[in-house]
Scaffold this motif. Structure first.
Motif, short mmCIF file in Angstrom:
data_model
loop_
_atom_site.label_atom_id
_atom_site.label_comp_id
_atom_site.label_asym_id
_atom_site.label_seq_id
_atom_site.Cartn_x
_atom_site.Cartn_y
_atom_site.Cartn_z
N ILE A 234 -18.41 28.52 -3.80
CA ILE A 234 -18.70 28.32 -5.07
C ILE A 234 -18.86 26.88 -5.20
O ILE A 234 -18.08 26.08 -4.97
CB ILE A 234 -17.91 28.83 -6.27
CG1 ILE A 234 -16.49 28.33 -6.31
CG2 ILE A 234 -17.92 30.40 -6.07
CD1 ILE A 234 -15.50 28.86 -7.31
N SER A 235 -19.60 26.14 -6.36
CA SER A 235 -19.97 24.79 -6.31
C SER A 235 -19.16 24.49 -7.65
O SER A 235 -18.83 25.23 -8.45
CB SER A 235 -21.60 24.57 -6.65
OG SER A 235 -21.83 25.27 -7.70
N PRO A 236 -19.03 23.18 -7.84
CA PRO A 236 -18.56 22.78 -9.09
C PRO A 236 -19.34 23.01 -10.33
O PRO A 236 -18.75 23.45 -11.46
CB PRO A 236 -18.50 21.25 -9.02
CG PRO A 236 -18.47 20.94 -7.63
CD PRO A 236 -19.09 22.08 -6.80
N ALA A 237 -20.49 23.17 -10.34
CA ALA A 237 -21.65 23.77 -11.56
C ALA A 237 -20.92 25.19 -11.65
O ALA A 237 -20.99 25.75 -12.70
CB ALA A 237 -22.93 23.74 -10.95
N ASP A 238 -20.91 25.83 -10.67
CA ASP A 238 -20.53 27.58 -10.94
C ASP A 238 -19.39 27.47 -11.39
O ASP A 238 -18.92 28.28 -12.53
CB ASP A 238 -20.52 28.11 -9.47
CG ASP A 238 -21.59 28.32 -8.64
OD1 ASP A 238 -22.84 28.40 -9.11
OD2 ASP A 238 -21.59 28.33 -7.51
#
Length: 345
Positions: free
Chosen positions: A176-180
């Motif tokens: 998962i990304s920081p945006a997620d």
């Protein structure tokens, strides 16, 4: 009526929460007593006590937002109670979903009385939260306004459930990304804090511009609050947080600092390898901390939290309080947000 003072606000919120509970005959008293245990009003043997109810940030936001929008916070007390009861309901079910045995230094409801009672008690508190808000009519709010508040309340709950779904879906997902992650906490944590401020303004009968400004303030505070919590979960001092050092790492929690390092560290593969272990021991935690430090993950989180704090202050600057009391409430909202910057617990 003047704004509620800081000295009595916590007492009045909890008194209104108690008032929302039904009066029942003896066979049902234990059912509600279990819920009162969760709220800190009873011991495990269900005798009365007074335990830490938490910060009560959300219901205080309701009252301050109502006052900042020019309303009477006394009229909004049932709404404040409902928002806190909703938050407490979510914690009952969170404890079940997270398999948590302890909360605020006490055993969790489901851990004492079992899974079935835990689910049922949480469901009941969900309903009691709604019943509390219905009591706004008794405080003189127009029926149409109460109906609007109840509709928005349910829409906010759905956002919280969506955030919880994402949180559960992300468990063990190291891609998962920081945006997620920020999308997830925008529902799970920030939605109710934003909702508390928005609904407080709606209780005051505020314009949509004022409602939106206060909702934006609450959302920004909620995001910053969770990110600060993520920082404390790794680097917080045990004597101040009440938790072991690096507690979130020992739990292998994929919080924002870890998500950042998994996306940006040259040692991301080693970090992922460590996080895939069933248990993280002291040496593994030291390695994780070194990777996070080298990636600048703590600084990244602090910068993001500060950006959201600044967004909260900017939202407050859009308010034009109609009275001196409303201006004082706006200043208290600003002070509340300021107090969360770099908090230690």
């Amino acid at each position: 009526m003047s704004m509620i003072t800081e000295n009595d606000v916590r007492y009045q919120i909890q008194a209104e929460m108690r008032a929302a509970f039904p009066v029942v005959e003896g066979r049902l008293s234990r059912f509600y007593a279990m819920q009162e245990y969760h709220l800190g009003w009873r011991n495990e043997d269900l005798t009365p006590t007074t335990a830490d109810p938490g910060k009560l940030i959300r219901p205080q936001l309701v009252l301050l937002a109502c006052a900042a929008a020019g309303g009477d916070p006394q009229q909004a007390l049932p709404l404040a109670a409902g928002v806190q009861l909703l938050h407490d309901f979510s914690l009952i079910h969170d404890d079940i979903e997270d398999d948590s045995a302890m909360r605020r230094g006490r055993r969790t409801l489901w851990h004492i009385w079992g899974l079935a009672h835990g689910i049922n008690a949480g469901d009941a508190m969900f309903v009691i939260a709604h019943l509390a808000i219905h009591r706004l009519s008794d405080r003189g709010l127009p029926a149409e306004r109460v109906l609007t508040i109840l509709r928005r309340f349910d829409e906010i709950i759905l956002r919280i459930c969506e955030g919880q779904y994402l949180d559960l879906s992300f468990e063990g997902d190291l891609s998962i990304s920081p945006a997620d992650y920020l999308t997830m906490i925008g529902g799970k944590t920030a939605a109710l804090i934003a909702g508390a401020a928005e609904l407080g303004a709606r209780a005051a009968g505020a314009t949509e511009e004022t409602v939106t400004a206060l909702a934006d303030f609450g959302r920004a505070v909620g995001l910053a609050f969770q990110i600060e919590d993520d920082i404390l979960g790794i680097w917080g001092a045990p004597e101040q947080t009440g938790k072991p050092f690096a507690a979130d790492l020992y739990r292998r929690k994929v919080s924002l600092p870890v998500v950042h390092a998994l996306s940006h560290s040259p040692d991301r593969e080693r970090l992922a390898e460590l996080y895939r272990q069933p248990v993280l021991g002291d040496d593994a935690v030291r390695q994780v901390l070194a990777i996070l430090d080298a990636a600048g993950s703590r600084s990244f989180c602090a910068v993001i939290a500060n950006e959201h704090h600044q967004a909260a202050f900017a939202a407050l600057d859009r308010l034009y309080p109609p009275t001196a009391t409303a201006a004082a409430a706006r200043d208290r909202l600003r002070a509340l947000a300021q107090s969360l910057i770099g908090r230690q617990y």
